[in-house]
Scaffold this motif. Structure first.
Motif, PDB file in Angstrom:
ATOM      1  N   LEU A 253     -14.314  34.958   3.004  1.00  0.00           N
ATOM      2  CA  LEU A 253     -15.190  35.833   3.785  1.00  0.00           C
ATOM      3  C   LEU A 253     -15.512  35.265   5.162  1.00  0.00           C
ATOM      4  O   LEU A 253     -15.864  34.098   5.310  1.00  0.00           O
ATOM      5  CB  LEU A 253     -16.478  36.097   3.015  1.00  0.00           C
ATOM      6  CG  LEU A 253     -17.275  34.905   2.496  1.00  0.00           C
ATOM      7  CD1 LEU A 253     -18.512  34.658   3.378  1.00  0.00           C
ATOM      8  CD2 LEU A 253     -17.734  35.162   1.064  1.00  0.00           C
ATOM      9  N   ALA A 254     -15.336  36.112   6.175  1.00  0.00           N
ATOM     10  CA  ALA A 254     -15.852  35.779   7.500  1.00  0.00           C
ATOM     11  C   ALA A 254     -17.375  35.777   7.414  1.00  0.00           C
ATOM     12  O   ALA A 254     -17.958  36.553   6.658  1.00  0.00           O
ATOM     13  CB  ALA A 254     -15.384  36.807   8.518  1.00  0.00           C
ATOM     14  N   THR A 255     -18.025  34.898   8.194  1.00  0.00           N
ATOM     15  CA  THR A 255     -19.489  34.845   8.167  1.00  0.00           C
ATOM     16  C   THR A 255     -20.099  35.849   9.151  1.00  0.00           C
ATOM     17  O   THR A 255     -21.217  35.681   9.625  1.00  0.00           O
ATOM     18  CB  THR A 255     -19.977  33.414   8.454  1.00  0.00           C
ATOM     19  OG1 THR A 255     -19.353  32.941   9.654  1.00  0.00           O
ATOM     20  CG2 THR A 255     -19.620  32.478   7.317  1.00  0.00           C
ATOM     21  N   THR A 256     -19.357  36.900   9.431  1.00  0.00           N
ATOM     22  CA  THR A 256     -19.826  38.022  10.247  1.00  0.00           C
ATOM     23  C   THR A 256     -19.939  39.258   9.360  1.00  0.00           C
ATOM     24  O   THR A 256     -19.396  39.280   8.251  1.00  0.00           O
ATOM     25  CB  THR A 256     -18.817  38.316  11.368  1.00  0.00           C
ATOM     26  OG1 THR A 256     -17.499  38.359  10.795  1.00  0.00           O
ATOM     27  CG2 THR A 256     -18.844  37.223  12.424  1.00  0.00           C
ATOM     28  N   THR A 257     -20.648  40.286   9.862  1.00  0.00           N
ATOM     29  CA  THR A 257     -20.735  41.535   9.091  1.00  0.00           C
ATOM     30  C   THR A 257     -19.339  42.073   8.823  1.00  0.00           C
ATOM     31  O   THR A 257     -19.011  42.469   7.713  1.00  0.00           O
ATOM     32  CB  THR A 257     -21.525  42.601   9.879  1.00  0.00           C
ATOM     33  OG1 THR A 257     -22.732  42.023  10.337  1.00  0.00           O
ATOM     34  CG2 THR A 257     -21.823  43.800   9.023  1.00  0.00           C
ATOM     35  N   ALA A 258     -18.512  42.095   9.858  1.00  0.00           N
ATOM     36  CA  ALA A 258     -17.156  42.616   9.708  1.00  0.00           C
ATOM     37  C   ALA A 258     -16.215  41.726  10.509  1.00  0.00           C
ATOM     38  O   ALA A 258     -16.583  41.233  11.580  1.00  0.00           O
ATOM     39  CB  ALA A 258     -17.084  44.045  10.216  1.00  0.00           C
ATOM     40  N   ALA A 259     -15.047  41.504   9.992  1.00  0.00           N
ATOM     41  CA  ALA A 259     -14.060  40.695  10.710  1.00  0.00           C
ATOM     42  C   ALA A 259     -13.482  41.506  11.867  1.00  0.00           C
ATOM     43  O   ALA A 259     -13.543  42.740  11.879  1.00  0.00           O
ATOM     44  CB  ALA A 259     -12.965  40.262   9.751  1.00  0.00           C
ATOM     45  N   ASN A 260     -12.932  40.803  12.826  1.00  0.00           N
ATOM     46  CA  ASN A 260     -12.354  41.434  14.009  1.00  0.00           C
ATOM     47  C   ASN A 260     -11.246  42.416  13.627  1.00  0.00           C
ATOM     48  O   ASN A 260     -11.096  43.472  14.256  1.00  0.00           O
ATOM     49  CB  ASN A 260     -11.803  40.337  14.935  1.00  0.00           C
ATOM     50  CG  ASN A 260     -11.745  40.794  16.385  1.00  0.00           C
ATOM     51  OD1 ASN A 260     -12.285  41.847  16.710  1.00  0.00           O
ATOM     52  ND2 ASN A 260     -11.084  40.035  17.213  1.00  0.00           N
TER      53      ASN A 260
END
Lengths: 361, 361
Positions: free
Chosen positions: A177-184
Motif C-alpha cells: 500500500l502507498a501511504t497516500t489516499t490513492a496512488a499516482n
C-alpha cells in the motif's frame, strides 16, 4: 484502446531492453521478473509502462547498468547496502536476499539501501520471503509528490509499505500500500478516462481540496492516507515519513524533498543530502517466534475468519493480496492488456535501442 | 466540568491503586509511569481515565498483579514473552527492555508478547529506545471495535503503531497512531460535548456511514484509516491486520474478533485461539546502520526541513510528536485537567480499595 500481449512477449521485450542498455543476463532477467510482475498483478502503473522511464534515466546517466552492489556496514541482523546507481529492480531483490540470509542466521534481517532508484512494486520484494517461511517487508521512498498535513509543498513520495505473511492452505497475506489516499497510477487512469477524482485524493497548489486529476501538473499534490486532518491525514503523513526515514536516513540516501525524481527531465537536487533513492527491506523467520506449522495454521484460521466476516449486501471482506492474486491468475492465461500510450512508449524504446517489438514487425 | 490535579497527586493515587491490588512497589511505579504519561501527553483516553477499568479486570480475575513474565522462545534477535496475565502497563515495558538488550547484542531486537492486556499508550514503549540511540517501535492488538472495508462486523481493535526516532538538537520524532480514522477517545469527547462525528469515523450496524458518536453502543463500528474504500480504508484495514498478526499470531495471543475486551462486563471468548492480548515491540540501534552522530545530524536536518515546509495560511507543518510534547511541557507545570466522570470513577476506585483521594478528604 487496449491491446493484449502475452506474458512471454512482454518478458522478452523487457529483458531485451535491459540487455540493450548493458545489464548482465542475470540482472536483465531479475529486473524483468520484478517489472512484469506488476503488470501481472494489475498494478499497471508500475509495470512495463515505466520501462521507458528507466531507459531515459539510463540515457541521462542516472542508472548504472553494471552496478557493484555492496554491503557498506553491517551487524548480525542489519546491513546498509550501496546500490551503486543500479536499477532499483535489481538492487532491491539483492538487498532482500541479504535480509533473508541474516534472518536465517539470527532470526530477523533488516537492510537499508542507498544509491538506488525506483524498485518496482514493493510487494515483489516482500513476497521473496514467503517460500523461506519468513514474513517479508519492503518500503521505499520516492519522488516528492505528497503534501504533509497543512502543507502546500510536496515533501514525500507515495512511500509504500509491503508486508507478506506466509500461510499453509490459504493463499498468503500480501499487503502492498502507498501511504497516500490513492496512488499516482489511479490518477493516470482518471486522466485517460476524462473523469474527476474524489475529494481527499489531491489538493491544488494553494492547498485546497481538488477533483482535477491533472492537478499535479499545476503545482498540486497528492494527499497522505486520510485525506485531510479531520480524517487522519496526519497519520498517513507520519507513515510516509517513517518509510522515508527507514529507507533514506538509515542508509544515507536522499530523503524528503531531496529524493531524486523518477522522470529524467526533472533536474537532480543541487545540494543532495545523500546518494540516490533509499529502500528498507526486512525478513523475519516465523519460527523465530513460534513453530512454523503452528504459525501457519493460525494464519489460515485468521484468513478464513476474516473472509467469513459479515458484510454489507453484495460485498465480501477481502484479504490483502486477494485482488492482485486473482488478476495474476487471469492475466497468466489471458495475457496483459496495454493501452495505446504504453504501446507507443514501448515502440519508442524498441526504435531507440533497435530491438524487435510485436507491433513493429 | 473539569478540575486540575497535580502530576504528583495523580501519580501517588495511581501507584497506591496498583499497590492495593497487589502489585510490587517496582511494578506499581512502572505501571503508574506508563499510565500518567498518557495524561501528560494529552492522550486522556489512555490515562487515569482507564484506571477503574484495570481495577475491574483485576476484580474479574483477568489481571494477575504478581505475574511471572518470561521468555518462552528466542533467537539472537527475537523473543516471545508470556505476560502471565500481568498488567500490559508492566508487561510491555519489560518486553521492550528485552528488545533493547537484543538490539545491543545483534543490532535489532523484536519481541512479540502473549497473555497480556491493555498496555497504555504505544508511544511510551517506543520512546524507551530513544536514550539508547535506538529507534523504538510498539504495536498492540485490542478489543474488536473496527469493521474492515465492506464489513458490518467488528473484527479488529484500533491497533496502534508507534515509532520513536532519536535526534540530536531537535526533539525526537514520535509517531503514535491508531490505524483507524479516529481513536475511540475522540468519540468520547464528542459524546460528552453532544456533538456529531464527521463522516468517515464510524458506521452503523448495517455498514452505513454515521455521524452518531454513540453508534458503537448500537452495534456500529469504528472505521479503518481512510474511512471508506474510495479513500483507502482497505489500507487502514491492512495496517490494523498487520498489527494484529505481529502482536498475536507471532506470539500465540488471541487475534481479530477473539481479542479479549478491555471492559470486564463483556465475556471472554468461549473458544479462544490464544492467550490474552498481544503486543509487538522492536528496537533498532541506529549505529547498526550508520554512525549515530551522522544519523542524528540528518534527523535534525529532516525535522528542520519539514518544519519549514510552505504551509497553508495560518498553519504550520508539524513533526509527529509535536502536539504531545507541547502538552506535556504545559501539564508538567500547570497540572492535569480531569473531567467529572473521570473524577467520579477515581473516587469509586478510592472507596473500593480504601485509599485516600484528594476530593474525598
Amino acid at each position: 484502446m487496449e491491446e493484449i500481449f502475452s506474458v512471454e512477449e512482454l518478458e522478452n521485450f523487457t529483458r531485451n531492453t535491459f540487455l540493450a542498455i548493458g545489464c548482465s543476463e542475470e540482472d536483465a532477467k531479475l529486473a524483468t521478473d520484478v517489472l512484469v510482475k506488476a503488470d501481472l498483478r494489475g498494478i499497471d502503473s508500475h509495470g512495463v509502462a515505466r520501462l521507458i522511464g528507466y531507459v531515459r534515466l539510463w540515457e541521462a546517466g542516472r542508472i548504472n547498468p553494471t552496478p557493484h552492489i555492496k554491503i557498506v556496514h553491517e551487524t548480525p541482523s542489519t546491513a546498509v547496502v550501496d546500490g551503486d546507481k543500479g536499477l532499483g529492480l535489481v538492487v532491491a531483490p539483492k538487498a532482500m536476499e541479504i535480509a533473508i540470509q541474516k534472518a536465517k542466521e539470527v532470526g530477523t534481517g533488516w537492510v537499508s539501501v542507498k544509491n538506488s532508484n525506483h524498485f518496482g512494486i514493493a510487494g515483489y520484494h516482500s513476497m521473496m520471503a514467503l517460500d523461506q517461511d519468513m514474513v517479508g517487508m519492503a518500503m521505499t521512498n520516492a519522488s516528492p509528490l505528497v503534501a504533509p498535513t497543512f502543507a502546500t509543498e510536496r515533501m514525500l513520495g507515495t512511500n509504500p509499505i509491503a508486508v507478506a505473511i506466509p500461510t499453509n492452505e490459504q493463499p498468503p497475506f500480501v499487503a502492498d500500500l502507498a501511504t497516500t489516499t490513492a496512488a499516482n497510477g489511479k490518477l493516470e487512469i482518471l486522466q485517460r478516462k476524462g473523469l474527476e477524482a474524489p475529494y481527499g485524493w489531491i489538493q491544488d497548489k494553494q492547498g485546497n481540496g481538488s477533483k482535477n486529476p491533472h492537478e499535479l501538473k499545476e503545482g498540486g499534490a497528492l494527499l497522505p492516507l486520510g485525506g485531510d486532518r479531520e480524517h487522519g491525514s496526519h497519520k498517513g503523513y507520519a507513515l510516509g515519513a517513517i518509510v522515508d526515514i527507514f529507507s533514506a536516513v538509515f542508509s544515507g540516501a536522499n530523503y524528503g524533498p531531496w529524493a531524486p525524481p523518477f522522470v529524467s527531465f526533472l533536474p537532480l537536487s543541487d545540494n543532495p543530502v545523500g546518494e540516490g533513492l533509499g529502500h528498507f527491506l526486512g525478513a523475519m523467520r516465523i519460527d523465530a517466534f513460534r513453530p512454523a506449522d503452528e504459525f501457519k495454521w493460525h494464519m489460515d484460521n485468521w484468513i478464513k475468519r476474516f473472509r467469513d466476516t459479515e458484510a454489507v449486501e453484495g460485498k465480501q471482506v477481502l484479504i490483502p493480496g486477494d485482488p492482485e492474486r486473482e488478476t495474476e491468475a487471469l492475466r497468466l492465461k489471458a495475457g496483459i492488456p496495454l493501452n495505446s500510450n504504453v504501446i507507443r512508449d514501448l515502440e519508442e524504446v524498441a526504435k531507440k535501442l533497435k530491438i524487435g517489438f510485436k507491433t513493429l514487425q
